[in-house]
Write a protein that holds these residues in place. Structure first.
Motif, PDB file in Angstrom:
ATOM      1  N   SER A 132       0.849  -1.196   0.000  1.00 40.13           N
ATOM      2  CA  SER A 132       0.000   0.000   0.000  1.00 40.13           C
ATOM      3  C   SER A 132       0.880   1.240   0.000  1.00 40.13           C
ATOM      4  O   SER A 132       2.086   1.176   0.296  1.00 40.13           O
ATOM      5  CB  SER A 132      -0.908   0.019   1.231  1.00 40.13           C
ATOM      6  OG  SER A 132      -0.137   0.208   2.417  1.00 40.13           O
ATOM      7  N   LEU A 133       0.287   2.382  -0.320  1.00 37.45           N
ATOM      8  CA  LEU A 133       1.032   3.638  -0.244  1.00 37.45           C
ATOM      9  C   LEU A 133       1.508   3.896   1.177  1.00 37.45           C
ATOM     10  O   LEU A 133       2.607   4.420   1.392  1.00 37.45           O
ATOM     11  CB  LEU A 133       0.152   4.802  -0.723  1.00 37.45           C
ATOM     12  CG  LEU A 133      -0.211   4.833  -2.212  1.00 37.45           C
ATOM     13  CD1 LEU A 133      -1.088   6.045  -2.502  1.00 37.45           C
ATOM     14  CD2 LEU A 133       1.037   4.864  -3.089  1.00 37.45           C
ATOM     15  N   GLU A 134       0.681   3.497   2.130  1.00 40.14           N
ATOM     16  CA  GLU A 134       1.041   3.701   3.537  1.00 40.14           C
ATOM     17  C   GLU A 134       2.342   2.976   3.900  1.00 40.14           C
ATOM     18  O   GLU A 134       3.100   3.432   4.763  1.00 40.14           O
ATOM     19  CB  GLU A 134      -0.100   3.234   4.438  1.00 40.14           C
ATOM     20  CG  GLU A 134      -1.338   4.135   4.430  1.00 40.14           C
ATOM     21  CD  GLU A 134      -2.210   3.980   3.187  1.00 40.14           C
ATOM     22  OE1 GLU A 134      -3.083   4.839   2.961  1.00 40.14           O
ATOM     23  OE2 GLU A 134      -2.010   2.995   2.427  1.00 40.14           O
ATOM     24  N   ASP A 135       2.615   1.851   3.236  1.00 34.73           N
ATOM     25  CA  ASP A 135       3.828   1.080   3.527  1.00 34.73           C
ATOM     26  C   ASP A 135       5.109   1.798   3.095  1.00 34.73           C
ATOM     27  O   ASP A 135       6.210   1.414   3.506  1.00 34.73           O
ATOM     28  CB  ASP A 135       3.771  -0.290   2.830  1.00 34.73           C
ATOM     29  CG  ASP A 135       2.713  -1.207   3.419  1.00 34.73           C
ATOM     30  OD1 ASP A 135       2.347  -1.003   4.591  1.00 34.73           O
ATOM     31  OD2 ASP A 135       2.260  -2.121   2.705  1.00 34.73           O
ATOM     32  N   LEU A 136       4.964   2.830   2.255  1.00 29.42           N
ATOM     33  CA  LEU A 136       6.141   3.545   1.770  1.00 29.42           C
ATOM     34  C   LEU A 136       6.645   4.585   2.767  1.00 29.42           C
ATOM     35  O   LEU A 136       7.815   4.985   2.709  1.00 29.42           O
ATOM     36  CB  LEU A 136       5.822   4.260   0.446  1.00 29.42           C
ATOM     37  CG  LEU A 136       5.452   3.376  -0.754  1.00 29.42           C
ATOM     38  CD1 LEU A 136       5.006   4.249  -1.916  1.00 29.42           C
ATOM     39  CD2 LEU A 136       6.637   2.505  -1.166  1.00 29.42           C
ATOM     40  N   LYS A 137       5.763   5.017   3.667  1.00 27.81           N
ATOM     41  CA  LYS A 137       6.119   6.097   4.588  1.00 27.81           C
ATOM     42  C   LYS A 137       7.303   5.700   5.472  1.00 27.81           C
ATOM     43  O   LYS A 137       7.304   4.634   6.098  1.00 27.81           O
ATOM     44  CB  LYS A 137       4.916   6.455   5.463  1.00 27.81           C
ATOM     45  CG  LYS A 137       5.123   7.715   6.303  1.00 27.81           C
ATOM     46  CD  LYS A 137       5.293   8.947   5.430  1.00 27.81           C
ATOM     47  CE  LYS A 137       5.475  10.191   6.282  1.00 27.81           C
ATOM     48  NZ  LYS A 137       5.758  11.396   5.474  1.00 27.81           N
ATOM     49  N   GLY A 138       8.313   6.560   5.496  1.00 21.46           N
ATOM     50  CA  GLY A 138       9.505   6.308   6.300  1.00 21.46           C
ATOM     51  C   GLY A 138      10.545   5.453   5.604  1.00 21.46           C
ATOM     52  O   GLY A 138      11.624   5.218   6.150  1.00 21.46           O
ATOM     53  N   THR A 215      -2.401  -0.425  -2.976  1.00 22.31           N
ATOM     54  CA  THR A 215      -3.670   0.099  -2.476  1.00 22.31           C
ATOM     55  C   THR A 215      -3.404   1.373  -1.675  1.00 22.31           C
ATOM     56  O   THR A 215      -2.253   1.727  -1.401  1.00 22.31           O
ATOM     57  CB  THR A 215      -4.379  -0.932  -1.582  1.00 22.31           C
ATOM     58  OG1 THR A 215      -3.543  -1.190  -0.427  1.00 22.31           O
ATOM     59  CG2 THR A 215      -4.604  -2.240  -2.319  1.00 22.31           C
ATOM     60  N   ASN A 216      -4.470   2.065  -1.293  1.00 21.45           N
ATOM     61  CA  ASN A 216      -4.303   3.230  -0.429  1.00 21.45           C
ATOM     62  C   ASN A 216      -5.614   3.514   0.287  1.00 21.45           C
ATOM     63  O   ASN A 216      -6.685   3.084  -0.158  1.00 21.45           O
ATOM     64  CB  ASN A 216      -3.835   4.453  -1.219  1.00 21.45           C
ATOM     65  CG  ASN A 216      -4.897   5.023  -2.142  1.00 21.45           C
ATOM     66  OD1 ASN A 216      -5.628   5.935  -1.773  1.00 21.45           O
ATOM     67  ND2 ASN A 216      -4.992   4.485  -3.357  1.00 21.45           N
ATOM     68  N   GLU A 217      -5.527   4.229   1.385  1.00 21.18           N
ATOM     69  CA  GLU A 217      -6.694   4.507   2.220  1.00 21.18           C
ATOM     70  C   GLU A 217      -7.311   5.871   1.947  1.00 21.18           C
ATOM     71  O   GLU A 217      -8.290   6.249   2.587  1.00 21.18           O
ATOM     72  CB  GLU A 217      -6.303   4.406   3.700  1.00 21.18           C
ATOM     73  CG  GLU A 217      -5.835   3.009   4.119  1.00 21.18           C
ATOM     74  CD  GLU A 217      -5.329   2.957   5.544  1.00 21.18           C
ATOM     75  OE1 GLU A 217      -5.313   4.033   6.210  1.00 21.18           O
ATOM     76  OE2 GLU A 217      -4.944   1.857   6.004  1.00 21.18           O
ATOM     77  N   GLN A 218      -6.746   6.612   1.000  1.00 25.97           N
ATOM     78  CA  GLN A 218      -7.219   7.973   0.761  1.00 25.97           C
ATOM     79  C   GLN A 218      -7.960   8.134  -0.567  1.00 25.97           C
ATOM     80  O   GLN A 218      -8.320   9.240  -0.962  1.00 25.97           O
ATOM     81  CB  GLN A 218      -6.057   8.962   0.846  1.00 25.97           C
ATOM     82  CG  GLN A 218      -5.412   9.027   2.232  1.00 25.97           C
ATOM     83  CD  GLN A 218      -4.579  10.276   2.418  1.00 25.97           C
ATOM     84  OE1 GLN A 218      -4.912  11.345   1.909  1.00 25.97           O
ATOM     85  NE2 GLN A 218      -3.489  10.158   3.171  1.00 25.97           N
TER      86      GLN A 218
END
Length: 289
Positions: A132-138, A215-218
């Motif tokens: 997911s896009l969230e997994d890219l953060k950091g 995927t992404n949550e936004q």
């Protein structure tokens, strides 16, 4: 004598007016003359080529002249809005909503080619822990702080910039042509390096490589409906062409199969003609036969 001259002048005026009317008819200036040339906008995406070639060949069989004009997406929509272009076979909605909304008074959403096309930020499947896009953060530094996109100004590039801002990613979008983007991604995947780039179907990248769309949550990059867009004048100026285009549809799998054939060296028009020959019932349906 004066009476004879007056009658003669009237006769001459009537003759001149009749001749002018005849000239207008002979030169095609009478109202209601149908448009004879259909101009397609063609973006530099492989997904644009098969539908454009198929529709163009069918319109030629209908007696129209067909012209293709290559341009980026923004220029295609501008051309449609001005009446310089008649048809675009590869509109991605809602991704292209910014163009549709900007020129809505001059554009006609004419038909749906295929309703469910996956699109978005894409990684190779060997990156098992990135889904997911969230997994890219950091983890931006693992990717060299770069996301690879297509040309600047494309709807996908605009939305990718929105993603960078929304997630506050420490990344830069690197824009290039479709071919340039994929060449860079392929180079990195050959060494199984981390890479994230813009992917979509129909496209041979999903045939050649093991990929997954993040995927992404936004709500970014919703599943797209790929549609035919025409300028609003076409319906009146070329009603038969418009009627055919309004009945247009094709499967995503068929488009992807044709893209593969073209990339393997097939002539685009020959590939398109083969599809027409193998799908005559579908063509007849689109022609209202």
């Amino acid at each position: 004598m004066k009476k004879i001259l007056f009658v003669t002048m009237i006769a001459l005026i009537v003759a001149v007016l009749a001749a002018c009317g005849s000239d207008n008819e002979e030169t095609g200036e009478a109202s209601g003359a149908e448009q004879e040339t259909i101009t397609f906008g063609v973006t530099p995406w492989t997904s644009t080529v098969p539908p454009t070639k198929i529709a163009g060949l069918i319109l030629k069989d209908m007696g129209y002249e067909v012209v293709e004009t290559s341009a980026d997406a923004g220029s295609v929509y501008t051309g449609l809005s001005r009446g310089d272009l008649d048809v675009f076979m590869d509109a991605w909605l809602p991704m292209h909503d910014n163009y549709i909304n900007k020129y809505e008074d001059n554009l006609d959403l004419t038909a749906v080619s295929y309703p469910e096309a996956d699109t978005g930020w894409t990684v190779p499947t060997y990156m098992e822990d990135v889904n997911s896009l969230e997994d890219l953060k950091g983890r931006e530094d693992e990717f060299g702080n770069e996301f690879y996109g297509i040309e600047s100004g494309a709807g996908a590039s605009i939305e990718s910039d929105e993603i960078l801002k929304a997630y506050e990613f420490d990344m830069e979008q690197i824009n290039s042509s479709e071919g340039g983007m994929l060449a860079q991604a392929q180079k990195m995947m050959a060494d199984e390096e981390p890479v994230v780039f813009y992917g979509w179907r129909p496209h041979t990248m999903f045939n050649k490589f093991d990929l997954k769309v993040l995927t992404n949550e936004q709500g970014f990059f919703e599943t797209s409906s790929v549609e035919v867009v025409t300028n609003t004048e076409l319906k009146e100026n070329a009603p038969e062409a418009y009627e055919f285009l309004s009945n247009w549809n094709i499967s995503l799998d068929d488009v992807e199969e044709m893209i593969v054939k073209i990339e393997e060296g097939g002539d685009p028009e020959e590939v398109a003609q083969e599809w027409i020959d193998n799908n005559q019932d579908k063509v007849d349906e689109m022609l209202g036969k």
